[in-house]
Scaffold this active site. Structure first.
Site, PDB file in Angstrom:
ATOM      1  N   ILE A   1       0.841  -1.201   0.000  1.00 27.04           N
ATOM      2  CA  ILE A   1       0.000   0.000   0.000  1.00 27.04           C
ATOM      3  C   ILE A   1       0.877   1.252   0.000  1.00 27.04           C
ATOM      4  O   ILE A   1       1.817   1.364   0.777  1.00 27.04           O
ATOM      5  CB  ILE A   1      -0.922   0.018   1.250  1.00 27.04           C
ATOM      6  CG1 ILE A   1      -1.784  -1.233   1.280  1.00 27.04           C
ATOM      7  CG2 ILE A   1      -1.794   1.271   1.251  1.00 27.04           C
ATOM      8  CD1 ILE A   1      -2.532  -1.443   2.580  1.00 27.04           C
TER       9      ILE A   1
ATOM     10  N   TYR B   1     -23.805  15.799 -15.606  1.00 24.68           N
ATOM     11  CA  TYR B   1     -23.137  14.588 -15.099  1.00 24.68           C
ATOM     12  C   TYR B   1     -23.154  13.496 -16.171  1.00 24.68           C
ATOM     13  O   TYR B   1     -22.147  12.840 -16.448  1.00 24.68           O
ATOM     14  CB  TYR B   1     -23.858  14.135 -13.830  1.00 24.68           C
ATOM     15  CG  TYR B   1     -23.272  12.896 -13.198  1.00 24.68           C
ATOM     16  CD1 TYR B   1     -22.085  12.961 -12.467  1.00 24.68           C
ATOM     17  CD2 TYR B   1     -23.905  11.656 -13.319  1.00 24.68           C
ATOM     18  CE1 TYR B   1     -21.535  11.831 -11.880  1.00 24.68           C
ATOM     19  CE2 TYR B   1     -23.374  10.516 -12.738  1.00 24.68           C
ATOM     20  CZ  TYR B   1     -22.193  10.609 -12.019  1.00 24.68           C
ATOM     21  OH  TYR B   1     -21.659   9.487 -11.443  1.00 24.68           O
TER      22      TYR B   1
ATOM     23  N   ALA C   1     -23.433  13.826 -19.353  1.00 17.99           N
ATOM     24  CA  ALA C   1     -22.538  14.183 -20.466  1.00 17.99           C
ATOM     25  C   ALA C   1     -21.113  13.747 -20.138  1.00 17.99           C
ATOM     26  O   ALA C   1     -20.398  13.199 -20.987  1.00 17.99           O
ATOM     27  CB  ALA C   1     -22.592  15.677 -20.734  1.00 17.99           C
TER      28      ALA C   1
ATOM     29  N   LYS D   1     -20.184  11.301 -18.122  1.00 15.59           N
ATOM     30  CA  LYS D   1     -20.057   9.835 -18.068  1.00 15.59           C
ATOM     31  C   LYS D   1     -20.295   9.185 -19.443  1.00 15.59           C
ATOM     32  O   LYS D   1     -19.713   8.150 -19.740  1.00 15.59           O
ATOM     33  CB  LYS D   1     -21.007   9.261 -17.010  1.00 15.59           C
ATOM     34  CG  LYS D   1     -20.664   9.703 -15.579  1.00 15.59           C
ATOM     35  CD  LYS D   1     -19.308   9.183 -15.117  1.00 15.59           C
ATOM     36  CE  LYS D   1     -19.035   9.502 -13.655  1.00 15.59           C
ATOM     37  NZ  LYS D   1     -17.752   8.966 -13.182  1.00 15.59           N
TER      38      LYS D   1
HETATM   39  N1  LIG Z   1     -22.189   7.374  -5.477  1.00 15.01           N
HETATM   40  C1  LIG Z   1     -22.911   7.149  -6.565  1.00 15.01           C
HETATM   41  O1  LIG Z   1     -24.168   7.192  -6.541  1.00 15.01           O
HETATM   42  C2  LIG Z   1     -22.235   6.792  -7.856  1.00 15.01           C
HETATM   43  C3  LIG Z   1     -22.973   6.079  -8.823  1.00 15.01           C
HETATM   44  C4  LIG Z   1     -22.362   5.760 -10.040  1.00 15.01           C
HETATM   45  C5  LIG Z   1     -21.064   6.162 -10.280  1.00 15.01           C
HETATM   46  N2  LIG Z   1     -20.381   6.857  -9.315  1.00 15.01           N
HETATM   47  C6  LIG Z   1     -19.007   7.258  -9.644  1.00 15.01           C
HETATM   48  O2  LIG Z   1     -18.124   6.603  -8.749  1.00 15.01           O
HETATM   49  C7  LIG Z   1     -16.989   7.434  -8.495  1.00 15.01           C
HETATM   50  C8  LIG Z   1     -16.770   7.526  -6.997  1.00 15.01           C
HETATM   51  O3  LIG Z   1     -17.933   8.017  -6.389  1.00 15.01           O
HETATM   52  P1  LIG Z   1     -18.128   8.038  -4.797  1.00 15.01           P
HETATM   53  O4  LIG Z   1     -19.548   7.747  -4.545  1.00 15.01           O
HETATM   54  O5  LIG Z   1     -17.083   7.236  -4.150  1.00 15.01           O
HETATM   55  O6  LIG Z   1     -17.866   9.592  -4.522  1.00 15.01           O
HETATM   56  P2  LIG Z   1     -17.214  10.320  -3.264  1.00 15.01           P
HETATM   57  O7  LIG Z   1     -17.408   9.542  -2.035  1.00 15.01           O
HETATM   58  O8  LIG Z   1     -17.715  11.726  -3.321  1.00 15.01           O
HETATM   59  O9  LIG Z   1     -15.644  10.305  -3.629  1.00 15.01           O
HETATM   60  C9  LIG Z   1     -15.170  11.089  -4.690  1.00 15.01           C
HETATM   61  C10 LIG Z   1     -13.684  10.829  -4.832  1.00 15.01           C
HETATM   62  O10 LIG Z   1     -13.205  11.635  -5.930  1.00 15.01           O
HETATM   63  C11 LIG Z   1     -12.084  12.359  -5.481  1.00 15.01           C
HETATM   64  N3  LIG Z   1     -11.954  13.652  -6.156  1.00 15.01           N
HETATM   65  C12 LIG Z   1     -12.911  14.572  -6.375  1.00 15.01           C
HETATM   66  N4  LIG Z   1     -12.379  15.652  -6.973  1.00 15.01           N
HETATM   67  C13 LIG Z   1     -11.051  15.397  -7.126  1.00 15.01           C
HETATM   68  C14 LIG Z   1      -9.961  16.116  -7.668  1.00 15.01           C
HETATM   69  N5  LIG Z   1     -10.101  17.364  -8.167  1.00 15.01           N
HETATM   70  N6  LIG Z   1      -8.733  15.545  -7.654  1.00 15.01           N
HETATM   71  C15 LIG Z   1      -8.555  14.314  -7.141  1.00 15.01           C
HETATM   72  N7  LIG Z   1      -9.540  13.579  -6.621  1.00 15.01           N
HETATM   73  C16 LIG Z   1     -10.773  14.125  -6.602  1.00 15.01           C
HETATM   74  C17 LIG Z   1     -12.319  12.588  -4.000  1.00 15.01           C
HETATM   75  O11 LIG Z   1     -11.092  12.859  -3.387  1.00 15.01           O
HETATM   76  P3  LIG Z   1     -10.942  13.894  -2.153  1.00 15.01           P
HETATM   77  O12 LIG Z   1     -10.837  13.065  -0.923  1.00 15.01           O
HETATM   78  O13 LIG Z   1      -9.688  14.606  -2.485  1.00 15.01           O
HETATM   79  O14 LIG Z   1     -12.159  14.777  -2.172  1.00 15.01           O
HETATM   80  C18 LIG Z   1     -12.880  11.241  -3.599  1.00 15.01           C
HETATM   81  O15 LIG Z   1     -11.843  10.330  -3.390  1.00 15.01           O
HETATM   82  C19 LIG Z   1     -17.257   8.772  -9.198  1.00 15.01           C
HETATM   83  O16 LIG Z   1     -16.584   8.777 -10.427  1.00 15.01           O
HETATM   84  C20 LIG Z   1     -18.756   8.741  -9.439  1.00 15.01           C
HETATM   85  O17 LIG Z   1     -19.103   9.478 -10.600  1.00 15.01           O
HETATM   86  C21 LIG Z   1     -20.929   7.165  -8.113  1.00 15.01           C
END
Ligand SMILES: NC(=O)c1ccc[n+]([C@@H]2O[C@H](COP(=O)([O-])OP(=O)(O)OC[C@H]3O[C@@H](n4cnc5c(N)ncnc54)[C@H](OP(=O)(O)O)[C@@H]3O)[C@@H](O)[C@H]2O)c1
Length: 291
Positions: free
Chosen positions: A60, A156, A158, A160
């Site tokens: 890690i 969003y 757009a 994805k």
């Molecule tokens: N949750 C849902 O409903 C869902 C459904 C389908 C797909 N997704 C996709 O799954 C992925 C993860 O989602 P999640 O639910 O885990 O979201 P989350 O809990 O909000 O986590 C988002 C992650 O993205 C990172 N991030 C955001 N902006 C960044 C930047 N400028 N530079 C580097 N890292 C950045 C954040 O890092 P920091 O700690 O630095 O903020 C965090 O690690 C996303 O791509 C999302 O579109 C989510």
């Protein structure tokens, strides 16, 4: 790829899905380079992951990088190359919900930058290194909304849809090389990604929400079997197929969603959806569909 051979750069590692994915990959024997913006969060996460799998400390590592900035990404590319990564998982992302008229230009730019351009830039920068590996994988964490456009998610979606187009095109471009490009599309998932207005929209439309560990297991499966595309949940998988073949067929299925966006955008409270009578509506409408 066998997880024991995987040296995974995981963006979004500090997120709800990212943390579960890191844990699942490490338990399966992979080495993981955790990427997020906060050194403090990454260091805490790294310590807690080491506690979950004995002997995993050497597997890690973490690197802080804002994926919207050039210099930190360049540094990340250097670290990942020296660390000999052979898997790149794009799990960083930012949300965007609301009627198009309510979203300002800066928010729009940020969503496209982090959800679409950042994975494209990072993949491009690491590609010479990935090509030099015997086998390598790039896994794009997209969304069911990268296949189905829903009211309230124009921006969003757009980003994805764009990510899916990037993954599909690059997969074909790299066909015959040792680099496999994949796309995983979860539906709505219980993390802090979804604010109260999205949760209210989900409740009002009957949209199912998965646990982040379900998404993590799916990503692990995709690492293992190299599947080109994988979507999570039924009827989302069916909706993805129908929408891919005849998108207009579903146009009438999202009235509830459209009404919910209008109410949420005006600050009103959304009614919670009552269970449907059997056969009262299409399977797509009655179960809400994705995120
Ligand atoms: N949750 C849902 O409903 C869902 C459904 C389908 C797909 N997704 C996709 O799954 C992925 C993860 O989602 P999640 O639910 O885990 O979201 P989350 O809990 O909000 O986590 C988002 C992650 O993205 C990172 N991030 C955001 N902006 C960044 C930047 N400028 N530079 C580097 N890292 C950045 C954040 O890092 P920091 O700690 O630095 O903020 C965090 O690690 C996303 O791509 C999302 O579109 C989510």
């Amino acid at each position: 790829m066998n997880p024991n051979e995987a040296r995974v750069v995981l963006t979004g590692a500090t997120g709800g899905i990212g943390r579960e994915t890191a844990a699942a990959f490490i338990r399966a024997g992979a080495s993981v380079l955790l990427v997020g913006r906060s050194p403090a969060q990454l260091s805490t996460l790294s310590r807690s992951l080491q506690a979950t799998a004995t002997g995993s400390a050497a597997r890690i590592k973490w690197q802080a990088a804002d994926l919207g900035e050039t210099a930190p990404v360049d540094e990340l590319v250097g670290v990942a190359t020296e660390w000999r990564c052979n898997v790149l998982v794009h799990a960083a992302g930012v949300p965007c919900f609301g009627a198009l008229e309510t979203i300002d230009a800066e928010a729009m730019r940020r969503v496209l930058d982090i959800n679409l351009l950042a994975p494209m830039r990072l993949t491009q920068a690491l590609l010479p290194h990935l090509r030099a590996q015997t086998r390598a994988q790039v896994i794009c964490l997209g969304s069911a909304l990268g296949r189905i456009g829903l009211p309230g998610f124009c921006v969003y979606s757009a980003s994805k849809f764009g990510l899916r187009g990037f993954a599909e095109s690059l997969r074909r471009e790299l066909s015959g090389s040792g680099v496999r490009v994949q796309y995983v599309g979860p539906r709505s998932t219980r993390t802090s990604f979804n604010d109260a207005s999205v949760e209210a929209y989900n409740a009002a439309t009957g949209t199912a929400m998965d646990s982040p560990s379900r998404v993590a297991e799916t990503l692990l499966r995709s690492l293992q079997d190299g599947a080109a595309e994988r979507f999570i949940g039924f009827p989302e998988r069916l909706a993805v197929r129908i929408n891919g073949a005849v998108p207009t067929l579903l146009d009438g299925s999202f009235d509830k969603h459209r009404r919910s966006v209008a109410i949420a955008s005006s600050g009103g409270a959304l009614p919670v959806k009552q269970p449907d009578r059997p056969g009262a509506s299409s399977p797509i409408e009655s179960s809400g569909v994705p995120r």
